[in-house]
Design an enzyme around this catalytic site. Structure first.
Site, PDB file in Angstrom:
ATOM      1  N   ASP A  86       0.851  -1.194   0.000  1.00 38.98           N
ATOM      2  CA  ASP A  86       0.000   0.000   0.000  1.00 38.98           C
ATOM      3  C   ASP A  86       0.887   1.245   0.000  1.00 38.98           C
ATOM      4  OD1 ASP A  86      -3.225   0.497   0.910  1.00 38.98           O
ATOM      5  OD2 ASP A  86      -1.843   2.195   1.059  1.00 38.98           O
ATOM      6  N   ILE A  87       0.491   2.242  -0.785  1.00 42.68           N
ATOM      7  CA  ILE A  87       1.289   3.464  -0.919  1.00 42.68           C
ATOM      8  C   ILE A  87       1.233   4.308   0.361  1.00 42.68           C
ATOM      9  CG2 ILE A  87      -0.490   5.024  -1.846  1.00 42.68           C
ATOM     10  CD1 ILE A  87       1.579   5.811  -4.015  1.00 42.68           C
TER      11      ILE A  87
ATOM     12  N   ASN B 270     -13.009  -2.913   2.270  1.00 39.56           N
ATOM     13  CA  ASN B 270     -14.014  -1.869   2.431  1.00 39.56           C
ATOM     14  C   ASN B 270     -14.950  -1.888   1.230  1.00 39.56           C
ATOM     15  OD1 ASN B 270     -12.777  -0.902   4.838  1.00 39.56           O
ATOM     16  ND2 ASN B 270     -11.240   0.169   3.601  1.00 39.56           N
TER      17      ASN B 270
ATOM     18  N   HIS C  73     -10.273  -5.272  -3.460  1.00 36.34           N
ATOM     19  CA  HIS C  73      -8.945  -5.454  -2.865  1.00 36.34           C
ATOM     20  C   HIS C  73      -9.093  -5.852  -1.417  1.00 36.34           C
ATOM     21  CE1 HIS C  73     -10.043  -1.176  -2.606  1.00 36.34           C
ATOM     22  NE2 HIS C  73      -9.389  -1.130  -1.456  1.00 36.34           N
TER      23      HIS C  73
ATOM     24  N   GLY D 113     -15.275   3.394   3.672  1.00 36.00           N
ATOM     25  CA  GLY D 113     -13.888   3.783   3.439  1.00 36.00           C
ATOM     26  C   GLY D 113     -13.307   3.331   2.120  1.00 36.00           C
ATOM     27  N   GLN D 114     -14.132   2.770   1.229  1.00 33.90           N
ATOM     28  CA  GLN D 114     -13.578   2.348  -0.062  1.00 33.90           C
ATOM     29  C   GLN D 114     -13.269   3.579  -0.908  1.00 33.90           C
ATOM     30  OE1 GLN D 114     -16.022  -0.304  -2.452  1.00 33.90           O
ATOM     31  NE2 GLN D 114     -14.303  -0.827  -3.785  1.00 33.90           N
ATOM     32  N   SER D 115     -12.040   3.655  -1.392  1.00 34.19           N
ATOM     33  CA  SER D 115     -11.630   4.780  -2.237  1.00 34.19           C
ATOM     34  C   SER D 115     -11.214   4.334  -3.628  1.00 34.19           C
ATOM     35  CB  SER D 115     -10.493   5.556  -1.569  1.00 34.19           C
ATOM     36  OG  SER D 115      -9.363   4.725  -1.390  1.00 34.19           O
TER      37      SER D 115
ATOM     38  N   HIS E 140      -6.998  -5.616   2.031  1.00 36.99           N
ATOM     39  CA  HIS E 140      -5.861  -5.083   2.775  1.00 36.99           C
ATOM     40  C   HIS E 140      -5.348  -6.196   3.695  1.00 36.99           C
ATOM     41  CE1 HIS E 140      -6.837  -0.668   2.177  1.00 36.99           C
ATOM     42  NE2 HIS E 140      -8.041  -1.181   1.966  1.00 36.99           N
TER      43      HIS E 140
HETATM   44  P1  AMP Z   1      -9.678   1.549   0.112  1.00 43.00           P
HETATM   45  O1  AMP Z   1      -9.656   2.939   0.676  1.00 43.00           O
HETATM   46  O2  AMP Z   1     -10.135   0.488   1.040  1.00 43.00           O
HETATM   47  O3  AMP Z   1     -10.389   1.537  -1.225  1.00 43.00           O
HETATM   48  O4  AMP Z   1      -8.159   1.179  -0.160  1.00 43.00           O
HETATM   49  C1  AMP Z   1      -7.449   1.695  -1.233  1.00 43.00           C
HETATM   50  C2  AMP Z   1      -6.003   1.656  -0.848  1.00 43.00           C
HETATM   51  O5  AMP Z   1      -5.238   1.852  -2.021  1.00 43.00           O
HETATM   52  C3  AMP Z   1      -5.581   2.741   0.143  1.00 43.00           C
HETATM   53  O6  AMP Z   1      -5.077   2.125   1.329  1.00 43.00           O
HETATM   54  C4  AMP Z   1      -4.518   3.531  -0.611  1.00 43.00           C
HETATM   55  O7  AMP Z   1      -3.459   3.943   0.210  1.00 43.00           O
HETATM   56  C5  AMP Z   1      -4.070   2.516  -1.641  1.00 43.00           C
HETATM   57  N1  AMP Z   1      -3.501   3.087  -2.859  1.00 43.00           N
HETATM   58  C6  AMP Z   1      -4.003   4.105  -3.600  1.00 43.00           C
HETATM   59  N2  AMP Z   1      -3.209   4.331  -4.670  1.00 43.00           N
HETATM   60  C7  AMP Z   1      -2.189   3.427  -4.586  1.00 43.00           C
HETATM   61  C8  AMP Z   1      -1.049   3.167  -5.381  1.00 43.00           C
HETATM   62  N3  AMP Z   1      -0.771   3.858  -6.504  1.00 43.00           N
HETATM   63  N4  AMP Z   1      -0.210   2.181  -5.001  1.00 43.00           N
HETATM   64  C9  AMP Z   1      -0.467   1.471  -3.877  1.00 43.00           C
HETATM   65  N5  AMP Z   1      -1.533   1.673  -3.094  1.00 43.00           N
HETATM   66  C10 AMP Z   1      -2.378   2.634  -3.427  1.00 43.00           C
END
Ligand code: AMP
Length: 112
Positions: free
Chosen positions: A30-31, A85, A98, A91-93, A100
């Site tokens: 994760d970034i 999420n 995916h 909290g899904q973004s 975690h």
């Molecule tokens: P969620 O918020 O559950 O949808 O998780 C999305 C995750 O993707 C978050 O923890 C972000 O930090 C991660 N993320 C977003 N962009 C990247 C990226 N380019 N490389 C790795 N992780 C990322």
């Protein structure tokens, strides 16, 4: 999906820190890590979230959990959390399924 961030990571169009890859799934760090170990495991085929899992695509979810168990053993993780999420309120973004995988610190329950 052409505008999906994680599809672009799988395609190599956006760089990532690879943890594991096979024909069905991809794992990468994760970034913005929320624990000393924090990686994501995603299906290569686009699925929006757990809410889009069905009888036609659920085999990849079982496979991902096998991969998570294997990676946890290999990395010596004896206590860890797996989170997915679903939807913005939870909290899904990124709207590509995916999981975690978080480990290496004390965690509270219930989550905030
Ligand atoms: P969620 O918020 O559950 O949808 O998780 C999305 C995750 O993707 C978050 O923890 C972000 O930090 C991660 N993320 C977003 N962009 C990247 C990226 N380019 N490389 C790795 N992780 C990322």
């Amino acid at each position: 999906m052409s505008d999906c961030l994680f599809c672009k990571i799988i395609a190599g169009e956006i760089p990532s820190s690879k943890v594991y890859e096979d024909d069905l799934c991809y794992a990468f760090n994760d970034i913005a890590p929320q624990a000393p170990t924090h990686f994501l495991v995603i299906p290569k085929a686009h699925i929006g979230s757990v809410s889009e899992v069905n009888a036609d695509n659920s085999a990849v979810v079982a496979h991902i959990f096998e991969v998570i168990a294997k990676l946890a053993k290999e990395q010596g993780m004896d206590s860890y959390r797996v989170v997915s999420n679903i939807g913005e309120q939870a909290g899904q973004s990124v709207f590509h399924l995916h999981f975690h995988v978080l480990s290496g610190r004390d965690m509270t329950w219930p989550p905030g």
